[in-house]
Design an enzyme around this catalytic site. Structure first.
Site, PDB file in Angstrom:
ATOM      1  N   ARG A  78      18.892  -0.968  11.642  1.00  0.00           N
ATOM      2  CA  ARG A  78      18.311  -0.074  12.645  1.00  0.00           C
ATOM      3  C   ARG A  78      19.004  -0.267  13.981  1.00  0.00           C
ATOM      4  NH1 ARG A  78      12.278  -2.690  13.792  1.00  0.00           N
ATOM      5  NH2 ARG A  78      12.972  -4.759  14.482  1.00  0.00           N
TER       6      ARG A  78
ATOM      7  N   ARG B  52      15.572 -15.099   6.020  1.00  0.00           N
ATOM      8  CA  ARG B  52      16.527 -14.115   6.507  1.00  0.00           C
ATOM      9  C   ARG B  52      16.595 -14.254   8.026  1.00  0.00           C
ATOM     10  NH1 ARG B  52      19.911 -11.961   3.095  1.00  0.00           N
ATOM     11  NH2 ARG B  52      19.945  -9.931   4.138  1.00  0.00           N
TER      12      ARG B  52
ATOM     13  N   ARG C  38       1.626   9.205   4.281  1.00  0.00           N
ATOM     14  CA  ARG C  38       0.449   9.825   4.897  1.00  0.00           C
ATOM     15  C   ARG C  38       0.516  11.318   4.665  1.00  0.00           C
ATOM     16  NH1 ARG C  38       0.929   6.678  10.653  1.00  0.00           N
ATOM     17  NH2 ARG C  38       0.338   4.594   9.906  1.00  0.00           N
TER      18      ARG C  38
ATOM     19  N   GLU D  76      20.942  -3.977  14.543  1.00  0.00           N
ATOM     20  CA  GLU D  76      20.428  -5.159  13.863  1.00  0.00           C
ATOM     21  C   GLU D  76      21.050  -5.301  12.479  1.00  0.00           C
ATOM     22  OE1 GLU D  76      16.216  -5.619  13.704  1.00  0.00           O
ATOM     23  OE2 GLU D  76      15.923  -5.132  15.821  1.00  0.00           O
TER      24      GLU D  76
ATOM     25  N   ASP E  10       2.140 -11.360  12.032  1.00  0.00           N
ATOM     26  CA  ASP E  10       2.143 -10.523  13.219  1.00  0.00           C
ATOM     27  C   ASP E  10       1.556 -11.312  14.385  1.00  0.00           C
ATOM     28  OD1 ASP E  10       3.300  -8.188  12.183  1.00  0.00           O
ATOM     29  OD2 ASP E  10       1.396  -7.524  11.336  1.00  0.00           O
TER      30      ASP E  10
ATOM     31  N   ARG F  59       0.839  -1.196   0.000  1.00  0.00           N
ATOM     32  CA  ARG F  59       0.000   0.000   0.000  1.00  0.00           C
ATOM     33  C   ARG F  59       0.873   1.244   0.000  1.00  0.00           C
ATOM     34  NH1 ARG F  59      -0.489   2.256   5.106  1.00  0.00           N
ATOM     35  NH2 ARG F  59       0.505   1.065   6.759  1.00  0.00           N
TER      36      ARG F  59
ATOM     37  N   TYR G  88       5.178 -14.804   7.141  1.00  0.00           N
ATOM     38  CA  TYR G  88       5.428 -13.799   8.167  1.00  0.00           C
ATOM     39  C   TYR G  88       4.091 -13.453   8.794  1.00  0.00           C
ATOM     40  CZ  TYR G  88       6.686  -9.565  10.606  1.00  0.00           C
ATOM     41  OH  TYR G  88       6.882  -8.637  11.588  1.00  0.00           O
TER      42      TYR G  88
END
Length: 388
Positions: free
Chosen positions: A283, A253, A181, A304, A354, A177, A352
């Protein structure tokens, strides 16, 4: 019935709890010395900070039932994930920007003072590459959405480090998407319910597993032969691992973490992305900011690094490219030919997921199993199809 749940993460814990509450005996095993899987949290001995051992996990969902479920077992406190990114702006100097890309990011990056409608027109008419009508790759999708400047600053280098391949070789579906914003909302997620368990995910998982019908056994390796001792097995480990990797290994990964500490506040936020390819890590996470209701003088942080998973590594992100999907289909066929085993969770379905989706699928799997028992039917290999 006597049920074996392989894995003491969210999938195994929730399925075990649901079946125990329905009157079955559930044995939950895990090869690790702790419960909660990759959302395991523990106090850092040096700083006292609650650490997300395998990387940050922030709970966010629109699923009211799942939200109510986790709140049965933990006190969730409000938490908004506000991510920052250090990358080079148009001037070439490094700056700190807000993610996801929002009105403040756009105005800061392009040195403008645009209103929402003006920013929308600026991005879609002046920045976006409208010559790309049917984006096929991640890169084409990003260029079509946001244009080259924002793509190269925030997406190109980060994605290359995260996935180990150029965005021009990744499918467009990864960027599903518009990552922009046109207001000043910098909340990374957009779900109705967002928060963190006050005492961490491991304490929450311990409460889920705290039932007289559940027997927990840690540091216990699973072998398929163990299934003969039980009426049914719910397996949440790696799908290829169940079959001894006989067809080859599914690609993942993995992450390496470089720990360091600091007295005070190191970066002022929980997550700082690094968008440049020249910076080797993706990060830095500062874990005391994941528990803003606590106060700590010291701070523990992790750089990371993402790389291709090798045998023995912890699998994090399924690659799911064409080659992996072909291998996945072959393993799914083997799974569907296996009796008395249901494969559930992110590793067993090579997706993957959540945390909220993991819990939703675990609840659905347990209910589906109970319905099968009521009807005298065998439970399927998958309640959530891996190939969907």
């Amino acid at each position: 019935m006597n049920i074996l749940c392989v894995g003491a993460g969210l999938s195994g814990a929730v399925i075990g709890r649901q079946l125990a509450e329905a009157g079955h005996q559930a044995t939950v095993i895990d090869a690790r010395p702790h419960i909660a899987g990759n959302c395991h949290t523990e106090r850092d001995a040096e700083t006292g900070v609650m650490v997300h051992v395998y990387g940050p996990h922030i709970f966010h969902t629109d699923d009211t039932e799942v939200w109510d479920y986790v709140n049965r077992f933990a006190a969730f406190l409000p938490y908004k994930n506000r991510v920052k990114s250090t990358t080079r702006g148009l001037s070439g100097a490094r700056e700190v920007f807000s993610l996801p890309v929002n009105l403040h990011t756009i105005n800061q990056f392009f040195r403008k003072t645009l209103r929402p409608e003006e920013a929308h027109d600026f991005i879609t008419e002046e920045q976006a590459d409208t010559t790309i009508e049917d984006p096929q790759t991640f890169e084409e999708q990003a260029l079509r959405f946001v244009g080259r400047d924002l793509y190269e600053a925030f997406f190109k280098g980060y994605t290359l480090k995260q996935w180990g391949m150029p965005p021009s070789e990744l499918p467009a579906s990864i960027l599903k998407r518009l990552p922009v914003r046109f207001n000043y909302d910098d909340n990374y997620f957009f779900h109705k319910f967002q928060g963190m368990p006050q005492d961490g995910y491991t304490a929450m998982t311990a409460r889920i597993l705290d039932h007289p019908g559940i027997l927990l056994q840690l540091e216990t390796e699973f072998t398929p032969e163990m299934g003969a001792e039980y009426d049914h097995v719910f397996y949440s480990g790696p799908l290829d691992g169940y079959f001894g990797y006989r067809l080859g290994r599914l690609g993942y990964r993995t992450l390496d973490f470089e720990r360091f500490t600091h007295q005070g506040d190191y970066q002022g936020c929980a997550v700082m992305n690094y968008g440049e390819e020249a910076v080797p890590y993706t990060r830095i996470t500062e874990h005391k900011h994941f528990s803003p209701w606590e106060s700590h003088e010291g701070s523990v942080l992790y750089r990371e690094f993402s790389r291709q998973a090798e045998p023995g590594d912890i699998p994090y992100y399924p690659i799911r490219q064409v080659k992996e999907k072909e291998l996945l289909a072959a393993y799914v066929q083997l799974a569907e030919e296996t009796r008395g085993v249901t494969f559930a969770g992110r590793l067993a379905t090579y997706r993957y997921l959540d945390m909220d989706v993991t819990i939703r699928e675990a609840l659905d799997a347990a209910r589906g199993f109970l319905e099968c028992q009521d009807k005298g039917q065998a439970a399927p290999a998958f309640f959530a199809p891996p190939l969907a």
